[in-house]
Design a protein around this motif. Structure first.
Motif, PDB file in Angstrom:
ATOM      1  N   LEU A 195       0.825  -1.204   0.000  1.00  0.00           N
ATOM      2  CA  LEU A 195       0.000   0.000   0.000  1.00  0.00           C
ATOM      3  C   LEU A 195       0.858   1.252   0.000  1.00  0.00           C
ATOM      4  CD1 LEU A 195      -2.751   1.336   0.122  1.00  0.00           C
ATOM      5  CD2 LEU A 195      -2.667   1.119   2.625  1.00  0.00           C
ATOM      6  N   LEU A 196       1.847   1.291   0.916  1.00  0.00           N
ATOM      7  CA  LEU A 196       2.712   2.470   0.979  1.00  0.00           C
ATOM      8  C   LEU A 196       3.631   2.539  -0.230  1.00  0.00           C
ATOM      9  CD1 LEU A 196       3.601   2.530   4.778  1.00  0.00           C
ATOM     10  CD2 LEU A 196       2.100   4.081   3.535  1.00  0.00           C
ATOM     11  N   ALA A 197       4.013   1.395  -0.774  1.00  0.00           N
ATOM     12  CA  ALA A 197       4.894   1.412  -1.940  1.00  0.00           C
ATOM     13  C   ALA A 197       4.221   2.078  -3.132  1.00  0.00           C
ATOM     14  CB  ALA A 197       5.305  -0.023  -2.304  1.00  0.00           C
ATOM     15  N   ARG A 198       2.895   1.954  -3.196  1.00  0.00           N
ATOM     16  CA  ARG A 198       2.186   2.583  -4.316  1.00  0.00           C
ATOM     17  C   ARG A 198       2.290   4.110  -4.272  1.00  0.00           C
ATOM     18  NH1 ARG A 198      -1.167  -2.103  -4.028  1.00  0.00           N
ATOM     19  NH2 ARG A 198      -1.160  -3.118  -6.079  1.00  0.00           N
ATOM     20  N   LEU A 199       2.566   4.649  -3.074  1.00  0.00           N
ATOM     21  CA  LEU A 199       2.751   6.094  -2.972  1.00  0.00           C
ATOM     22  C   LEU A 199       4.008   6.546  -3.722  1.00  0.00           C
ATOM     23  CD1 LEU A 199       1.868   6.569   0.803  1.00  0.00           C
ATOM     24  CD2 LEU A 199       0.400   6.974  -1.188  1.00  0.00           C
ATOM     25  N   LEU A 200       4.905   5.594  -3.990  1.00  0.00           N
ATOM     26  CA  LEU A 200       6.136   5.944  -4.697  1.00  0.00           C
ATOM     27  C   LEU A 200       5.940   6.046  -6.202  1.00  0.00           C
ATOM     28  CD1 LEU A 200       8.861   3.745  -2.963  1.00  0.00           C
ATOM     29  CD2 LEU A 200       8.507   6.198  -2.738  1.00  0.00           C
ATOM     30  N   GLN A 201       4.894   5.475  -6.723  1.00  0.00           N
ATOM     31  CA  GLN A 201       4.747   5.401  -8.174  1.00  0.00           C
ATOM     32  C   GLN A 201       4.790   6.767  -8.852  1.00  0.00           C
ATOM     33  OE1 GLN A 201       1.360   2.477  -8.166  1.00  0.00           O
ATOM     34  NE2 GLN A 201       2.624   1.483  -9.750  1.00  0.00           N
ATOM     35  N   PRO A 202       4.210   7.821  -8.266  1.00  0.00           N
ATOM     36  CA  PRO A 202       4.348   9.134  -8.918  1.00  0.00           C
ATOM     37  C   PRO A 202       5.811   9.616  -8.989  1.00  0.00           C
ATOM     38  CG  PRO A 202       2.520   9.145  -7.380  1.00  0.00           C
ATOM     39  CD  PRO A 202       3.259   7.868  -7.136  1.00  0.00           C
ATOM     40  N   GLN A 203       6.636   9.156  -8.033  1.00  0.00           N
ATOM     41  CA  GLN A 203       8.045   9.566  -8.043  1.00  0.00           C
ATOM     42  C   GLN A 203       8.901   8.693  -8.959  1.00  0.00           C
ATOM     43  OE1 GLN A 203       9.717  10.313  -4.075  1.00  0.00           O
ATOM     44  NE2 GLN A 203       7.679  10.008  -3.218  1.00  0.00           N
ATOM     45  N   VAL A 204       8.379   7.523  -9.340  1.00  0.00           N
ATOM     46  CA  VAL A 204       9.130   6.584 -10.185  1.00  0.00           C
ATOM     47  C   VAL A 204       8.275   6.290 -11.408  1.00  0.00           C
ATOM     48  CG1 VAL A 204      10.366   4.388 -10.243  1.00  0.00           C
ATOM     49  CG2 VAL A 204      10.105   5.600  -8.062  1.00  0.00           C
ATOM     50  N   PRO A 205       8.396   7.074 -12.468  1.00  0.00           N
ATOM     51  CA  PRO A 205       7.508   6.912 -13.633  1.00  0.00           C
ATOM     52  C   PRO A 205       7.562   5.530 -14.264  1.00  0.00           C
ATOM     53  CG  PRO A 205       8.738   8.982 -13.743  1.00  0.00           C
ATOM     54  CD  PRO A 205       9.322   8.207 -12.609  1.00  0.00           C
ATOM     55  N   SER A 206       8.711   4.848 -14.167  1.00  0.00           N
ATOM     56  CA  SER A 206       8.842   3.546 -14.827  1.00  0.00           C
ATOM     57  C   SER A 206       8.102   2.439 -14.095  1.00  0.00           C
ATOM     58  CB  SER A 206      10.326   3.173 -14.923  1.00  0.00           C
ATOM     59  OG  SER A 206      10.900   3.052 -13.623  1.00  0.00           O
ATOM     60  N   LEU A 207       7.766   2.639 -12.808  1.00  0.00           N
ATOM     61  CA  LEU A 207       7.213   1.576 -11.969  1.00  0.00           C
ATOM     62  C   LEU A 207       5.738   1.345 -12.313  1.00  0.00           C
ATOM     63  CD1 LEU A 207       8.042  -0.320  -9.656  1.00  0.00           C
ATOM     64  CD2 LEU A 207       7.268   1.438  -8.056  1.00  0.00           C
ATOM     65  N   THR A 208       5.445   0.169 -12.891  1.00  0.00           N
ATOM     66  CA  THR A 208       4.072  -0.134 -13.307  1.00  0.00           C
ATOM     67  C   THR A 208       3.395  -1.182 -12.445  1.00  0.00           C
ATOM     68  OG1 THR A 208       4.878  -1.805 -14.870  1.00  0.00           O
ATOM     69  CG2 THR A 208       4.615   0.451 -15.703  1.00  0.00           C
ATOM     70  N   HIS A 209       4.166  -2.020 -11.768  1.00  0.00           N
ATOM     71  CA  HIS A 209       3.570  -3.087 -10.964  1.00  0.00           C
ATOM     72  C   HIS A 209       4.287  -3.199  -9.627  1.00  0.00           C
ATOM     73  CE1 HIS A 209       2.081  -4.276 -14.948  1.00  0.00           C
ATOM     74  NE2 HIS A 209       1.129  -4.926 -14.300  1.00  0.00           N
ATOM     75  N   ILE A 210       3.507  -3.401  -8.569  1.00  0.00           N
ATOM     76  CA  ILE A 210       4.023  -3.715  -7.239  1.00  0.00           C
ATOM     77  C   ILE A 210       3.323  -4.993  -6.796  1.00  0.00           C
ATOM     78  CG2 ILE A 210       4.264  -2.963  -4.848  1.00  0.00           C
ATOM     79  CD1 ILE A 210       4.091  -0.064  -5.890  1.00  0.00           C
ATOM     80  N   ALA A 211       4.101  -6.014  -6.511  1.00  0.00           N
ATOM     81  CA  ALA A 211       3.491  -7.318  -6.224  1.00  0.00           C
ATOM     82  C   ALA A 211       4.340  -8.093  -5.239  1.00  0.00           C
ATOM     83  CB  ALA A 211       3.320  -8.123  -7.515  1.00  0.00           C
ATOM     84  N   SER A 212       3.713  -9.036  -4.562  1.00  0.00           N
ATOM     85  CA  SER A 212       4.421  -9.984  -3.704  1.00  0.00           C
ATOM     86  C   SER A 212       4.711 -11.244  -4.516  1.00  0.00           C
ATOM     87  CB  SER A 212       3.590 -10.327  -2.479  1.00  0.00           C
ATOM     88  OG  SER A 212       2.412 -11.046  -2.860  1.00  0.00           O
ATOM     89  N   VAL A 213       5.591 -12.093  -3.990  1.00  0.00           N
ATOM     90  CA  VAL A 213       5.899 -13.359  -4.662  1.00  0.00           C
ATOM     91  C   VAL A 213       4.647 -14.224  -4.740  1.00  0.00           C
ATOM     92  CG1 VAL A 213       7.180 -15.531  -4.433  1.00  0.00           C
ATOM     93  CG2 VAL A 213       8.359 -13.344  -4.140  1.00  0.00           C
ATOM     94  N   ALA A 214       3.848 -14.221  -3.683  1.00  0.00           N
ATOM     95  CA  ALA A 214       2.622 -15.036  -3.684  1.00  0.00           C
ATOM     96  C   ALA A 214       1.687 -14.608  -4.809  1.00  0.00           C
ATOM     97  CB  ALA A 214       1.918 -14.918  -2.336  1.00  0.00           C
TER      98      ALA A 214
END
Length: 924
Positions: A224-243
């Motif tokens: 959830l908090l990692a998604r807050l980084l997406q505006p700062q990292v334009p290349s980041l399209t997916h945040i996921a766990s191994v599961a």
């Protein structure tokens, strides 16, 4: 056939007895078989199998497999049992214990999956030491599932994937899953506490932006908090766990990867600046693993116990990927488990029969300070054969106290191995000889702090500094120490440590400016200060951390370690740095120390004790001593002191009171700093003037010598004239030059001289040292040069081929005829020279000829030329040169084994007369 090859190699190089010879071993590169050794090998194979090998095979065969193919073709197929197919030839390679033919990390895992899928690879230790075992096959299956999920996310070959996971199964599956999907893993450290995750992720945004990460794999709680980084990292399209990545299953198609492709990005810790992404290629990685494993003699029988973080190069490469390559078991525990209970590390080594383990210096210190004797009752560390100590400055006191205390629990003092490495070299750069134990150098403090010269201190001296050897450069890798102008320094002179080799990175990812700053002409600047002595490298500090105070060089770590021993201060939480004083242009010496003490009188006493220690160590008083509350000293993720960041806090007025300087003290500092600066400039100017003089002298003497040789009608006159010119040149250079042992030269008859080769000066020196009846044996490519070829032919030189194997072997015949006709020959058996100290592998030509013709062979030791003019360094330095002609040797017969004995005796005699550093390098 492989037994024949193995026996021949061991005769050539006895130290290669444990070398694994396979069908794919390259004869010259891997096994060191030169043209004359190949003649002997061919003869043995033909005799053994009763066949006649075709002549073109002599030059065309690269590996034993090439010879085996011919043996099973029309030449001699009836003499040996035929192999049914090429698959059977490949089957013979399965006896190898390591994936020697692998070119990528993916191929390494594939090799183990084919050979031993059920073999234990990693044993994870959880809470209460619960064990979770992972085999090679299980790792591969888990990674394939992750790879399929990443490709569903649209990951393309070459794109980066950040991996922010704690030590565990998910990290291992995730790392290889990224590789199998064609991506580039970017390990970054996870948060220590979830309550700090927002602050932590903000600090990782810079890495994610630089890496242009497409996907971030992390724990579910961080998503959830990692998604807050997406505006700062334009290349980041997916945040996921191994599961989540493995939930849907599916297939993955692994794109082809090449040896020079990036295997992963290793971001530096940022202890001296902003983190930078080191590009580690598959070729870099495998070269480093193979070299380190060969030096350490690791094998499937070893067990590596590690708590090191997987985002750190020592944990990722040294522990995990090293175990992956060599097939030994890896026991992994959480870094937090070690920090909470250091005894768990030692008990894991005991219970699981650990033979290898590694840690930074602080971990050994933590075991000393936190563990009581009752915590160690019954502990057995006798199987621990190598205890690596690296990643941060190594304390000689810690080494001594750890080996002394844990000797009662079976720990061998020789097991302690201080090492040197860094991410820019993939991992390892220098290791000590196996089983030697630590080597500590005591140097005069005054000379070192004022002039950077590491003069050995007397046994009873008190004003000394102690530095720990990190060993010798790994085979195939080089280290040099240079000044600020990139001019190489002689031994026991401190300077910038530079390195190069097959493990050296091509630079930093998407950071050409920083790459260009540290990578020049193939040499990588480590930004570390060091000196060399006896072939060993001694680290003295980080270049950015060095403080110049009152004309002295002050190394923060020495002061921090000493101050940290004071009761009332937090050990390991001391930062010493220099802060510029704009008013004077000098640096203030600041000591920042964490303390729980609140009482004013106690704090004043602590400051006085800190001042006393600093004066004792450096000869000057600190300008400011700041006693700060806990957690004021900033650190990296791996626990290193962030001195630059701490200095910034201090300069912003956020730490303690600013120091009010005394004008007399500042004036003394200015005067001493100016004197030191002038002294340095004068020494550099003097060295430059001397180098310019040498080159002017060279261009005056050389053309005149060439013209004289060109017009003189007789060879004897040409040689005498050349000798006179060489002696004139050496005399005018002003270098101390001496020759001993000329009485050993035979008065009549031919002889062979075998000299070590260290510099371009060697030919000139031998011309000046030897009587003019000797002919040099030179490489054939010189014969085609109009200037050099004409000059050497007039002197009667003989030319031999280096690259065409058939012609190289054939060149032995005219040399034998010259010896039989009474012509004495001078060989450089090493064939070439490098900047590294020590003898290279000797070619067999000189020794085979001396044995077959039955003439005496005289070893000739040339000392000092490498220091005066080192390979790749066109900046001659003043230094003494000595030539020693050793007593003659005579082979006991004309056969191959007698020639080998002659070579080995020659090497032994040369080593007796070479410099300390040359002997040390050969001994390693």
């Amino acid at each position: 056939m492989l037994e024949i090859v193995q026996r021949t190699v061991v005769e050539l190089r006895p130290q290669a007895e444990g070398l694994s010879v396979t069908l794919h071993s390259v004869l010259d590169r891997d096994l060191g078989i030169d043209s004359l050794a190949r003649v002997e090998l061919w003869s043995r194979i033909e005799h053994e199998f009763g066949v006649h090998l075709p002549e073109n095979l002599f030059a065309s065969a690269d590996t034993p497999a090439d010879v085996l193919y011919v043996l099973h073709s029309r030449h001699g197929a009836e003499a040996i049992r035929p192999l049914p197919s090429s698959d059977a030839i490949e089957a013979l390679t399965t006896t190898a214990q390591t994936p020697d033919a692998a070119q990528t990390l993916i191929e390494v895992l594939d090799w183990h999956v084919r050979q031993q899928p059920q073999r234990l690879h990693v044993r994870l230790l959880g809470e209460n030491d619960q064990q979770d075992d992972i085999s090679y096959g299980a790792l591969h299956q888990g990674a394939l599932a992750v790879a399929a999920g990443l490709q569903r996310c649209g990951l393309l070959a070459g794109q980066t994937v950040a991996l922010m996971l704690p030590t565990g199964r998910d990290f291992l599956h995730g790392f290889f899953g990224i590789l199998l999907a064609g991506g580039v893993p970017v390990p970054i450290y996870p948060p220590l506490r979830l309550s700090q995750i927002e602050d932590h992720l903000q600090r990782q945004a810079g890495i994610l932006r630089n890496a242009e990460a497409k996907v971030l794999i992390t724990v579910t709680q961080a998503k959830l908090l990692a998604r807050l980084l997406q505006p700062q990292v334009p290349s980041l399209t997916h945040i996921a766990s191994v599961a989540e990545l493995t939930a849907e299953g599916g297939e993955c198609l692994t794109p082809p990867r090449l040896a020079n492709d990036i295997a992963f990005l290793q971001y530096t810790s940022g202890s001296t600046g902003q983190p930078k992404g080191v590009m580690v290629s598959h070729a870099n990685l495998l070269a480093n693993l193979r070299t380190m494993g060969g030096v350490l003699k690791v094998g499937p029988q070893d067990v590596f116990v590690s708590w090191l973080p997987m985002y750190h190069d020592m944990g990722l490469i040294g522990a995990w990927l090293g175990s992956l390559y060599y097939g030994y078991s890896l026991v992994l525990m959480s870094p937090l488990a070690f920090l909470a209970r250091p005894a768990r590390w030692l008990w894991a080594i005991d219970r699981l029969h650990g033979t290898l383990s590694a840690a930074p210096n602080f971990a050994y210190e933590l075991c000393l300070s936190k563990l009581a004797d009752k915590d160690l009752e019954g502990l057995d560390l006798s199987r621990w054969r190598i205890a690596f100590n690296g990643a941060e400055p190594v304390s000689p006191e810690t080494l001594q106290r750890f080996t002394e205390r844990f000797a009662r629990y079976g720990f061998a003092p020789t097991a302690m191995a201080p090492v040197y490495g860094l991410a820019e070299a993939t991992l390892g750069v220098a290791f000590p000889p196996l089983g030697r134990g630590p080597l500590i150098d005591r140097v005069q403090r005054e000379a070192f702090q004022l002039h950077g010269t590491a003069l050995p201190a007397a046994a009873d001296a008190s004003a000394v500094l102690r530095f720990v050897s990190s060993g010798r450069p790994l085979p195939g890798h080089q280290i040099r120490i240079v000044d600020s102008s990139a001019v190489e320094l002689p031994e026991r002179n401190e300077g910038h440590l530079q390195f190069r080799g097959p493990s050296t990175t091509d630079g930093y990812y998407r950071n050409p400016e920083e790459t260009g700053r540290v990578l020049r002409d193939g040499w990588f600047d480590s930004l570390d200060f060091a000196y060399m002595a006896g072939g060993e490298v001694y680290l003295t500090g980080r270049a950015k951390d060095l403080i110049i105070r009152a004309g002295r060089n002050i190394y923060p770590y020495d002061v921090e370690a000493a101050v940290g021993n004071l009761p009332g201060l937090r050990k390991g939480c001391i930062a010493v740095f220099g802060s510029p004083d704009p008013a004077t242009g000098t640096e203030r010496l600041v000591v920042l120390a964490e303390s729980y003490e609140k009482d004013a009188a106690v704090r004043q006493q602590l400051q006085q004790e800190v001042n006393r220690i600093v004066v004792d160590l450096t000869g000057v008083s600190p300008d400011d001593i700041v006693l700060a509350p806990p957690h004021s000293v900033l650190k990296t993720s791996s626990g290193k002191i962030r001195r630059a960041a701490s200095r910034e806090l201090y300069e912003r007025g956020e730490l303690g009171r600013p120091h009010l300087a005394v004008w007399r003290q500042l004036l003394r500092l200015v005067v001493q700093a100016v004197r030191r600066h002038i002294g340095r400039r004068w020494r550099a100017c003097r060295a430059a003037l001397y180098a310019a003089y040498i080159w002017l002298l060279f261009w005056l003497v050389t053309p005149l010598t060439w013209l004289g040789v060109a017009v003189l009608p007789r060879q004897r006159w040409c040689r005498s004239f050349t000798r006179m010119a060489a002696r004139l040149f050496v005399g005018l250079t002003g270098v101390p030059f001496s020759v001993t042992g000329l009485e050993h030269l035979p008065e009549a008859g031919a002889s062979v001289l075998a000299a070590n080769h260290a510099s371009y000066l060697d030919g000139v020196i031998l011309c000046a040292a030897l009587p003019p009846q000797f002919s040099f044996v030179a490489k054939r490519e010189l014969a085609d040069q109009w200037i050099a070829g004409r000059f050497l032919r007039k002197l009667g030189a003989h030319f031999v081929e280096r690259f065409d194997l058939q012609r190289s072997a054939a060149d032995a015949a005219p040399l034998a005829e010259a010896l039989e006709a009474g012509q004495s020959l001078v060989f450089f058996p090493e064939g070439t020279f490098t900047r590294e100290p020590g003898l290279r592998t000797f070619h067999m030509g000189a020794f085979v000829l001396a044995a077959r013709v039955g003439v005496p062979l005289l070893p000739v030791a040339i000392c000092g030329t490498r220091r005066v003019l080192r390979d790749g360094q066109w900046f001659p330095r003043y230094g003494a040169i000595h030539v020693n002609v050793c007593p003659p040797l005579l082979a006991q017969g004309p056969d191959w084994l007698q020639a080998i004995k002659l070579r080995d005796t020659t090497i032994a005699m040369l080593l007796e007369h070479l410099d300390e550093s040359e002997r040390a390098q050969r001994a390693g």
